[in-house]
Every structure is written in C-alpha cells, then in structure tokens.
Design an enzyme around this catalytic site. Structure first.
Site, mmCIF file in Angstrom:
data_model
loop_
_atom_site.group_PDB
_atom_site.id
_atom_site.type_symbol
_atom_site.label_atom_id
_atom_site.label_comp_id
_atom_site.label_asym_id
_atom_site.label_seq_id
_atom_site.Cartn_x
_atom_site.Cartn_y
_atom_site.Cartn_z
ATOM 1 N N CYS A 2 1.291 1.331 -5.831
ATOM 2 C CA CYS A 2 1.317 1.162 -7.302
ATOM 3 C C CYS A 2 0.497 0.225 -7.949
ATOM 4 O O CYS A 2 0.010 -0.721 -7.284
ATOM 5 C CB CYS A 2 2.031 1.362 -8.259
ATOM 6 S SG CYS A 2 3.443 0.583 -7.333
ATOM 7 N N ASN A 62 5.602 -2.483 -8.868
ATOM 8 C CA ASN A 62 4.568 -1.834 -7.668
ATOM 9 C C ASN A 62 5.531 -2.288 -6.635
ATOM 10 O O ASN A 62 5.705 -3.631 -6.147
ATOM 11 C CB ASN A 62 3.780 -2.327 -7.971
ATOM 12 C CG ASN A 62 2.278 -3.305 -6.601
ATOM 13 O OD1 ASN A 62 2.091 -3.687 -6.447
ATOM 14 N ND2 ASN A 62 2.734 -1.746 -6.103
ATOM 15 N N GLY A 63 6.124 -1.737 -5.514
ATOM 16 C CA GLY A 63 6.414 -2.420 -4.533
ATOM 17 C C GLY A 63 7.490 -1.341 -4.169
ATOM 18 O O GLY A 63 7.119 0.052 -3.859
ATOM 19 N N GLU A 64 7.960 -1.880 -2.937
ATOM 20 C CA GLU A 64 9.245 -1.225 -2.447
ATOM 21 C C GLU A 64 10.425 -1.806 -1.585
ATOM 22 O O GLU A 64 10.289 -2.990 -1.377
ATOM 23 C CB GLU A 64 8.427 -0.557 -0.873
ATOM 24 C CG GLU A 64 9.466 0.728 0.509
ATOM 25 C CD GLU A 64 9.387 2.061 -0.248
ATOM 26 O OE1 GLU A 64 9.806 2.327 -0.301
ATOM 27 O OE2 GLU A 64 7.290 2.276 -0.854
ATOM 28 N N LEU A 221 2.267 1.002 -13.127
ATOM 29 C CA LEU A 221 2.501 1.336 -14.822
ATOM 30 C C LEU A 221 1.983 0.066 -15.672
ATOM 31 O O LEU A 221 2.075 -0.902 -15.119
ATOM 32 C CB LEU A 221 3.875 0.511 -14.868
ATOM 33 C CG LEU A 221 5.234 1.748 -13.609
ATOM 34 C CD1 LEU A 221 5.024 1.548 -12.565
ATOM 35 C CD2 LEU A 221 6.332 2.500 -14.978
ATOM 36 N N VAL A 271 -11.059 1.005 14.443
ATOM 37 C CA VAL A 271 -12.628 1.399 13.098
ATOM 38 C C VAL A 271 -13.423 0.671 13.991
ATOM 39 O O VAL A 271 -13.025 -0.817 14.586
ATOM 40 C CB VAL A 271 -12.276 0.076 11.875
ATOM 41 C CG1 VAL A 271 -12.088 -0.836 11.421
ATOM 42 C CG2 VAL A 271 -13.840 1.021 10.905
ATOM 43 N N GLY A 346 -0.222 -5.089 10.757
ATOM 44 C CA GLY A 346 0.260 -5.690 11.802
ATOM 45 C C GLY A 346 -0.069 -7.228 11.801
ATOM 46 O O GLY A 346 0.186 -8.321 12.295
#
Length: 555
Positions: A2, A62-64, A221, A271, A346
């Site tokens: 977010c 925002n985050g975890e 938010l 990639v 990583g």
C-alpha cells in the site's frame, strides 16, 4: 502492499479537502488499487481502515507486521480486534504504551496515527527503510506524509525523506531514533569470536519463514485533517525473484523446504535477455528445487523505452539504481499480470556480507566493517528503494528476508575478519574464500544440499550485468547519441547539485527533472564519488592501493 498520504490539521471546506485528497491519492494508486474508501475525521464517518476501540485514534499504515500475533498475545489479550489486519496492533500498542511502542514491531512499515481528541499525531518508519516514506510542509506550514515523493511535490514547499528507524511525535516536534543496536554505530567493532555457521543458517531460515505469512490485507490510505483513502490487496501465492545468484537462490531453496513435497506451488521468476547469465543460472536452480519457474525476457528496445517510466516510479536518478531497476520493473509487470501479489527478494546480502567485488580491496577488517555498516544504513536510498518502488509500480509487494532485524543482529555482530575476501586462501575442503564465503559455507550441506554446487559457489554478478552484458553497453550508447558534448560540458550550469559526470547520468537526470522539476526533489537523491555499488570508501581504498603499489615499485 500500500501507500500512505496524510496532511495533518488542515483547514478548509470539506469538499475542497476531499478533492485535494483524491487528486493526490491518484498518484499512489499503483501501490494497491484493489479497493478504496474516503473519510474526513471529525466530519464524516465511514467504513475506514484501522481505529482504536473508542475510535479516537486513527491509523494510516503501509507495510507488514510479522510478529503481530505475538504482540497481541503478550500485550493486547483484552482488546477486541475489529479486523484481521496485522497492522491493527499498531494503533492499540500506541494507545497502551505511547511513543516508544514502535520498538516492539518486527516488520516493514511506515504509518501515521492521528488523535481526534487532541489533534496530536505520530508517525514512524521501519528500522532499515524497506518501505519508502517522505514528509513535507505546505505553504501554510501544515505537515504532510506520503509513501512517494510524487504525492507531495505539488503541495509542499519543503520535502524530506522520513529517516529510517525513527518516529516523529507532534508533541515533541523532532525525529527520535528508536532502532539503536550496537552494530549501528560505525565506531563499534565486533570482538574476535568463534564462527558458528549454523547460527547464520537458522537466522535466515527464521527470517524467510515469518515472511511467508499470506492472506494479509494491505492498504493505501490517504489522510487529510484527517482524510483516508484506502486501497487494499490480498496476498495469495508467494513467489521468489530468482536471479540465479547466491542470495535469491538461497531464499528460493529455504522456501522450497517449507513446501516440502509440493514445491510446484512455489513460483520462481527470472528476467534477462535470451541466454543471459541470470536466466541460465535461474533455470538450474529452479530445476534443482522443482519450482514452477517463469523466465521472462525483454528486448533491448523494451528496456530503453521503460527508462522514463522507471525513473518516474523510482524517484531517483542514481545510475546504478536505474540500471538495475529496469529489469525488475519489467519483470514485476509480468508477474502481476500473471496473478501474483507478493514475492520474496534477496536485497541486503551484499551489504551485510561484503559481497560486492570492491570489498576485495578493503585494507583491514575495521575498514570493511565500517563500510558494511554504512552500506546497510544507506539501503533505503538504493536497493530498498528499488525493491519497493520498481515492484509496487505494478502493485506487487516485495519482502526482503536478509533485512530482518534479528538476522542483522546476528550477522552484523560477527567478527568482520570472517567477511574479509582472500581468493588465494582455501579452507580444509579446498574452497576459496571468495566474497560471502561464510554465507556460502553456512548453507554448504552435502547431505541435504540447498543448492547445486555451481550456484552455491558462483562468482558474484551485478544484477544489471547478470540480465545480459549488453544492457549497460546499450544504455551508454543511447546516452552518447542523446546527449551532446556541449550539454555535458555545461552540466554544472543546469544541474549545480549532484552534477552528472557522464552522458548516461545526464540522461537519467534530465528524465528525473522532467517528472520532478523542483530543485528540492533532486536534493533527495544521494550522490558523491563512488565505485559501482559502493560508497566513497572504495575510491579511498583505490587510492591507498595505488600509493602502496607505487611505493613498492619505487622501493
């Protein structure tokens, strides 16, 4: 994942505030555009993000938070949680403990809390700066917060980066450091000690495990006096960004062990150009682990065409960061369109374990340790910024196990002599002590191998080299044609701050200025003399080596 946008104690008509909020929030919607809602605190009510029990405290996060269940059990057993969000513990912990509660949080985060009773507010950012966060002041002196620079530049006359590992209280009016481990000081030197490799292995395994939490709500938010704009997405299936280098390969291997006999549920992504070093190595790792592997390729032209968009989302013109961000940006787009919303990456290992090739030149373990500390503390402006913004440009969340604070405590407290590089020295098994030797050795388990030997002991590749050696050459060739000699000669007149010294750097700076024309925005990007991926210490080390070499020759 977010984003956050907040302006505190703003004045004006509700309709005007709402329009301003929605306009600025539109600039952040790429970070999580699944749903939204709007609330102007004290004025209207609505089904909004996160509140204290009595609704007086309102959280924009925002985050975890990885340890939210533990925190709930230890300190909030009597609280009736209104949501299943891991971030709800933040507002209840603030209510219980006040300013210093943030030291209990284990995760990546940036947030703002507003108290409707007093008008006070509180903001904080995670210890390393994994989530991007800025603050600024408008012409009326009101304070704004945002996850990205672009949401502030039109409304603030002064903008700064919110310092990692700090909180801000409107009562104190200053930024207060809360993350203060011993290793965080360049003057602290770990004492000589016996090396226990299993401790490194166990700490990284634990860091990966906690980041496999899924089905967690994330939000964007937006807050104006206080207005919230809420965007939410849900993590479904985890994946791993797999370059084929040591760091991402170890993360993939550890995750695969949690999946045991069902590794096909683990998706890995690489990639590069056709037949590039990373693409080949990633395929070897994926086959070894048995993952569902997705190898994305992009053309040189696709890469060039992406540069302006990358610089816009990255909000940086640092040459090394831009080079590495283009492949990650293009890969993230394809990962998100494939239906994935969370990946592990990583970042951080090279800074922790002295993995960059210039560390070969470190004159002493003391200098090496100081440089690793400087590198880790600067990650928010480089690799973390890239991992956060290049992925969230497409609403994809990247989690970074190597930057787990408990893992950092273990590895940054090691005797730096163990991190010194000496390819001429070999161990009892004939292994050369190349870069990141102790990390490689910690996962060198022949009975139950984590990785193929050719990957575990693969020489370091810079990410932007690994996707294909022609990538950097192409960027230089394009800039050579796009930027004239006169333009570069007059660069200091146009760019007096962080004056670009090459045509490639000039091109990136020009694109940055097109998106962010205010001089104050350019000053948010660090600069100075460096060797690729280094700080100025590498320049000093080169000078020392040159002097020693010259002395030896003359002697």
């Amino acid at each position: 994942m977010c984003g956050v946008l907040a302006v505190l104690n703003a004045c004006g008509k509700r309709a005007d505030l709402r329009a301003l909020a929605l306009r600025q929030a539109e600039l952040l919607k790429h970070r999580g555009p699944d749903s939204y809602g709007v609330n102007i605190q004290k004025t209207i009510k609505g089904d909004q993000p996160l509140f204290s029990t009595d609704k007086s405290l309102c959280l924009c996060a925002n985050g975890e938070i990885y340890n939210y269940k533990k925190l709930s059990s230890l300190y909030l057993s009597t609280v009736n949680f209104a949501t299943s969000s891991d971030c709800e513990v933040i507002v209840h912990l603030y209510e219980k403990f006040g300013n210093d509660f943030v030291k209990y949080l284990d995760g990546m985060f940036s947030f703002v809390i507003s108290d409707s009773r007093t008008g006070e507010y509180y903001a904080a950012r995670d210890p390393i700066g994994i989530t991007s966060f800025y603050y600024g002041y408008d012409k009326e002196g009101k304070m704004w917060f945002a996850s990205e620079l672009k949401a502030l530049q039109d409304v603030c006359v002064k903008i700064s980066e919110f310092p990692p590992g700090c909180y801000y209280s409107s009562v104190k009016g200053v930024f207060v450091p809360y993350f203060k481990p011993l290793w965080h000081s360049e003057n602290f030197l770990p004492e000589p000690q016996e090396l226990h490799l299993e401790v490194i292995r166990e700490a990284l395994t634990a860091a990966v495990k906690k980041r496999l939490m899924t089905s967690v709500p994330f939000g964007v938010l937006l807050w104006v006096c206080t207005v919230f704009f809420f965007l939410r997405s849900f993590v479904c299936v985890p994946g791993v960004l797999l370059s084929g280098g040591l760091d991402s390969s170890l993360i993939a291997s550890i995750v695969s062990r949690f999946f045991k006999n069902d590794t096909a549920k683990l998706h890995t992504f690489s990639v590069g150009f056709p037949n590039s070093p990373d693409v080949k190595a990633a395929k070897v790792v994926a086959d070894f682990l048995g993952t569902s592997h997705h190898s994305f390729q992009f053309s040189l032209q696709e890469g060039l065409e992406a540069v302006p968009a990358v610089i816009y989302h990255l909000e940086s013109y640092d040459v090394t960061t831009v080079r590495a961000s283009v492949p990650m940006f293009l890969m993230s787009q394809r990962i998100k369109t494939s239906g994935f919303k969370m990946v592990l990456s990583g970042e951080g290992s090279d800074e922790i374990f002295a993995g960059y090739l210039y560390f070969h030149k470190a004159p002493s373990k003391e200098e090496l340790h100081k440089e690793t500390v400087r590198k880790v503390k600067a990650l928010h402006a480089y690799d973390c910024l890239r991992a956060n913004k290049a992925t969230l440009a497409w609403g994809l969340e990247a989690r970074v196990p190597f930057l787990d604070t408990q893992f950092l405590e273990v590895c940054m407290s090691l005797d730096p002599a163990h991190k010194m590089v000496n390819p001429q020295e070999v161990d009892s098994e004939g292994r050369k002590k190349i870069e990141k030797y102790i990390l490689r050795k910690a996962f060198d388990c022949p009975e139950q191998p984590y990785l193929p030997e050719e990957i575990l002991w693969r020489q370091k590749e810079q990410f932007s080299d690994g996707v294909g050696y022609g990538w950097i050459d192409l960027l230089k060739e394009f800039a050579e044609k796009a930027i004239t000699d006169r333009m570069l000669a007059d660069a200091k007149l146009r760019f007096p701050f962080n004056t670009p010294l090459t045509k490639e750097a000039y091109y990136y700076r020009s694109e940055f200025e097109r998106h962010f024309p205010e001089p104050q925005t350019a000053e948010l990007v660090p600069g100075g003399p460096t060797v690729a991926c280094s700080t100025s210490a590498a320049v000093e080390w080169d000078a020392v080596i040159y002097i020693l070499s010259l002395t030896a020759t003359r002697g």
